[in-house]
Design a protein around this motif. Structure first.
Motif, mmCIF file in Angstrom:
data_model
loop_
_atom_site.group_PDB
_atom_site.id
_atom_site.type_symbol
_atom_site.label_atom_id
_atom_site.label_comp_id
_atom_site.label_asym_id
_atom_site.label_seq_id
_atom_site.Cartn_x
_atom_site.Cartn_y
_atom_site.Cartn_z
ATOM 1 N N ALA A 15 20.496 52.586 29.433
ATOM 2 C CA ALA A 15 19.136 53.110 29.523
ATOM 3 C C ALA A 15 18.618 53.515 28.149
ATOM 4 O O ALA A 15 17.463 53.214 27.787
ATOM 5 C CB ALA A 15 19.094 54.303 30.478
ATOM 6 N N GLU A 16 19.457 54.190 27.377
ATOM 7 C CA GLU A 16 19.037 54.599 26.032
ATOM 8 C C GLU A 16 18.756 53.376 25.167
ATOM 9 O O GLU A 16 17.753 53.320 24.442
ATOM 10 C CB GLU A 16 20.109 55.461 25.374
ATOM 11 C CG GLU A 16 19.729 55.910 23.972
ATOM 12 C CD GLU A 16 20.841 56.655 23.261
ATOM 13 O OE1 GLU A 16 20.544 57.327 22.261
ATOM 14 O OE2 GLU A 16 22.002 56.554 23.704
ATOM 15 N N PHE A 17 19.610 52.380 25.252
ATOM 16 C CA PHE A 17 19.437 51.168 24.462
ATOM 17 C C PHE A 17 18.125 50.486 24.818
ATOM 18 O O PHE A 17 17.373 50.055 23.938
ATOM 19 C CB PHE A 17 20.612 50.211 24.705
ATOM 20 C CG PHE A 17 20.572 48.969 23.851
ATOM 21 C CD1 PHE A 17 21.152 48.970 22.593
ATOM 22 C CD2 PHE A 17 19.948 47.821 24.302
ATOM 23 C CE1 PHE A 17 21.108 47.826 21.799
ATOM 24 C CE2 PHE A 17 19.898 46.675 23.515
ATOM 25 C CZ PHE A 17 20.487 46.678 22.268
ATOM 26 N N VAL A 18 17.840 50.390 26.133
ATOM 27 C CA VAL A 18 16.624 49.728 26.595
ATOM 28 C C VAL A 18 15.375 50.456 26.101
ATOM 29 O O VAL A 18 14.432 49.834 25.609
ATOM 30 C CB VAL A 18 16.618 49.636 28.141
ATOM 31 C CG1 VAL A 18 15.247 49.230 28.660
ATOM 32 C CG2 VAL A 18 17.670 48.643 28.618
ATOM 33 N N LEU A 19 15.346 51.773 26.212
ATOM 34 C CA LEU A 19 14.169 52.537 25.805
ATOM 35 C C LEU A 19 13.949 52.472 24.295
ATOM 36 O O LEU A 19 12.807 52.317 23.834
ATOM 37 C CB LEU A 19 14.314 53.994 26.256
ATOM 38 C CG LEU A 19 14.303 54.233 27.768
ATOM 39 C CD1 LEU A 19 14.594 55.691 28.081
ATOM 40 C CD2 LEU A 19 12.961 53.814 28.371
ATOM 41 N N GLN A 20 15.015 52.594 23.525
ATOM 42 C CA GLN A 20 14.889 52.514 22.075
ATOM 43 C C GLN A 20 14.392 51.131 21.651
ATOM 44 O O GLN A 20 13.520 51.001 20.772
ATOM 45 C CB GLN A 20 16.244 52.797 21.409
ATOM 46 C CG GLN A 20 16.799 54.181 21.651
ATOM 47 C CD GLN A 20 16.232 55.222 20.688
ATOM 48 O OE1 GLN A 20 15.293 54.954 19.948
ATOM 49 N NE2 GLN A 20 16.794 56.420 20.705
ATOM 50 N N LEU A 21 14.932 50.118 22.283
ATOM 51 C CA LEU A 21 14.538 48.748 21.961
ATOM 52 C C LEU A 21 13.090 48.489 22.340
ATOM 53 O O LEU A 21 12.323 47.883 21.587
ATOM 54 C CB LEU A 21 15.463 47.755 22.678
ATOM 55 C CG LEU A 21 15.183 46.266 22.470
ATOM 56 C CD1 LEU A 21 15.298 45.904 20.995
ATOM 57 C CD2 LEU A 21 16.160 45.428 23.300
ATOM 58 N N PHE A 22 12.685 48.971 23.501
ATOM 59 C CA PHE A 22 11.335 48.721 23.981
ATOM 60 C C PHE A 22 10.296 49.403 23.088
ATOM 61 O O PHE A 22 9.223 48.858 22.825
ATOM 62 C CB PHE A 22 11.182 49.206 25.420
ATOM 63 C CG PHE A 22 9.889 48.766 26.056
ATOM 64 C CD1 PHE A 22 9.619 47.428 26.259
ATOM 65 C CD2 PHE A 22 8.944 49.695 26.466
ATOM 66 C CE1 PHE A 22 8.440 47.018 26.854
ATOM 67 C CE2 PHE A 22 7.758 49.298 27.063
ATOM 68 C CZ PHE A 22 7.505 47.946 27.254
ATOM 69 N N ALA A 23 10.605 50.604 22.613
ATOM 70 C CA ALA A 23 9.690 51.307 21.711
ATOM 71 C C ALA A 23 9.486 50.511 20.425
ATOM 72 O O ALA A 23 8.365 50.416 19.904
ATOM 73 C CB ALA A 23 10.225 52.702 21.392
ATOM 74 N N GLY A 24 10.564 49.924 19.913
ATOM 75 C CA GLY A 24 10.443 49.112 18.710
ATOM 76 C C GLY A 24 9.668 47.829 18.958
ATOM 77 O O GLY A 24 8.821 47.425 18.155
ATOM 78 N N LEU A 25 9.941 47.188 20.091
ATOM 79 C CA LEU A 25 9.249 45.940 20.413
ATOM 80 C C LEU A 25 7.760 46.161 20.647
ATOM 81 O O LEU A 25 6.942 45.280 20.381
ATOM 82 C CB LEU A 25 9.878 45.296 21.657
ATOM 83 C CG LEU A 25 11.251 44.660 21.461
ATOM 84 C CD1 LEU A 25 11.802 44.190 22.805
ATOM 85 C CD2 LEU A 25 11.169 43.493 20.492
ATOM 86 N N LEU A 26 7.396 47.331 21.150
ATOM 87 C CA LEU A 26 5.988 47.632 21.404
ATOM 88 C C LEU A 26 5.187 47.528 20.101
ATOM 89 O O LEU A 26 4.131 46.884 20.060
ATOM 90 C CB LEU A 26 5.871 49.031 22.009
ATOM 91 C CG LEU A 26 4.519 49.481 22.567
ATOM 92 C CD1 LEU A 26 4.723 50.614 23.575
ATOM 93 C CD2 LEU A 26 3.549 49.950 21.495
ATOM 94 N N VAL A 27 5.692 48.151 19.044
ATOM 95 C CA VAL A 27 4.995 48.099 17.762
ATOM 96 C C VAL A 27 5.099 46.710 17.148
ATOM 97 O O VAL A 27 4.125 46.184 16.593
ATOM 98 C CB VAL A 27 5.568 49.155 16.802
ATOM 99 C CG1 VAL A 27 4.923 49.043 15.423
ATOM 100 C CG2 VAL A 27 5.367 50.555 17.371
#
Length: 271
Positions: A74-86
């Protein structure tokens, strides 16, 4: 230059032609999903599919874990998604900008049409998608058991601070793309490289200090780290860095627009 930049009539501030831009952004968003079976639902599905693919490869296949964090998927997914958003914000603008003017020959040959608004339309459309992705990020953060703090209300500021740089990139690349068609071919590989030289798959804290300092020169680094801090850590942004980032973006946008206006009279002969 500063006095001209602070003038609210400058295209950077969208004081003029704002209704035209709003109508064109609306048309752009509708045209993107027109004719598809799922329609605007693709705005939700696209970032989720991209996230699923990256999570499968890096978490499922390579068994990667978030540096400095736990072994939680879950932590990996959220951190990755925040980066991909930008990253998606910048990649969409970069890939489209070189052909932004070339795709509108009828508008180019209309002397009265404000061509600088095309960049606002492109940025407005990607900001709409970023807003959807941000909603997904916030909902997923809550659903996966994390607690949102009041600092999450500052996330629109982080997205907004990228607007001047995105506008500048649009004006610069769309203007140069009219005369140098190779710009479009160079941008593709550059965007792929940008994915790996930005803190998307890793945090800046995982890098040696010298490399981390260099990474802050990347325009994606500040918004990515600020967004992660606001949503995932509940920490306030660095207000000084936010102000500096915005000021640099405004200066860059001003110079890019000035170049765009200077070469604009020759567009009709090249399109």
């Amino acid at each position: 230059m500063l006095s001209r930049l602070l003038h609210l009539g400058h295209p950077i501030f969208l004081a003029r032609h704002r209704w035209l831009v709003l109508q064109m952004v609306r048309r752009e968003i509708m045209a993107r999903y027109q004719g598809s079976v799922l329609g605007a639902s693709w705005g939700l599905l696209s970032p989720l599919l991209i996230l699923a693919a990256y999570t499968f490869v890096f978490r499922g296949v390579f068994k990667a874990r978030w540096p400095g964090g736990s072994d939680s998927t879950a932590e990996f997914v959220l951190q990755l998604f925040a980066g991909l958003l930008v990253f998606n914000l910048f990649s969409e603008v970069l890939t489209r900008a070189p052909r932004l003017v070339l795709e509108q020959p009828n508008l180019v040959k209309r002397v009265v049409f404000p061509l600088e608004t095309l960049s606002w339309v492109a940025v407005g459309a990607v900001m709409f998608n970023a807003g959807i992705a941000l909603g997904i990020l916030l909902a997923a953060t809550v659903a996966l058991g994390s607690h949102l703090t009041p600092w999450v209300l500052a996330t629109p500021l982080v997205l907004a601070c990228t607007v001047p740089i995105l506008l500048g990139l649009c004006w610069l690349l769309s203007g140069l793309g009219v005369f140098l068609r190779d710009v479009g071919h160079v941008v593709g590989p550059a965007v792929s490289l940008l994915l790996f030289v930005s803190p998307i798959l890793y945090p800046t804290s995982a890098l040696p200090p010298f490399v981390a300092d260099l990474l802050w020169l990347n325009p994606l680094t500040f918004p990515i780290e600020a967004l992660r801090g606001l949503v995932l850590k509940g920490t306030p942004p660095d207000w000084g860095a936010l102000a500096s980032y915005t000021a640099i973006g405004l200066a860059f946008a001003f110079l890019a627009h000035r170049l765009f206006e200077r070469i604009r009279p020759a567009f009709a002969d090249e399109v």
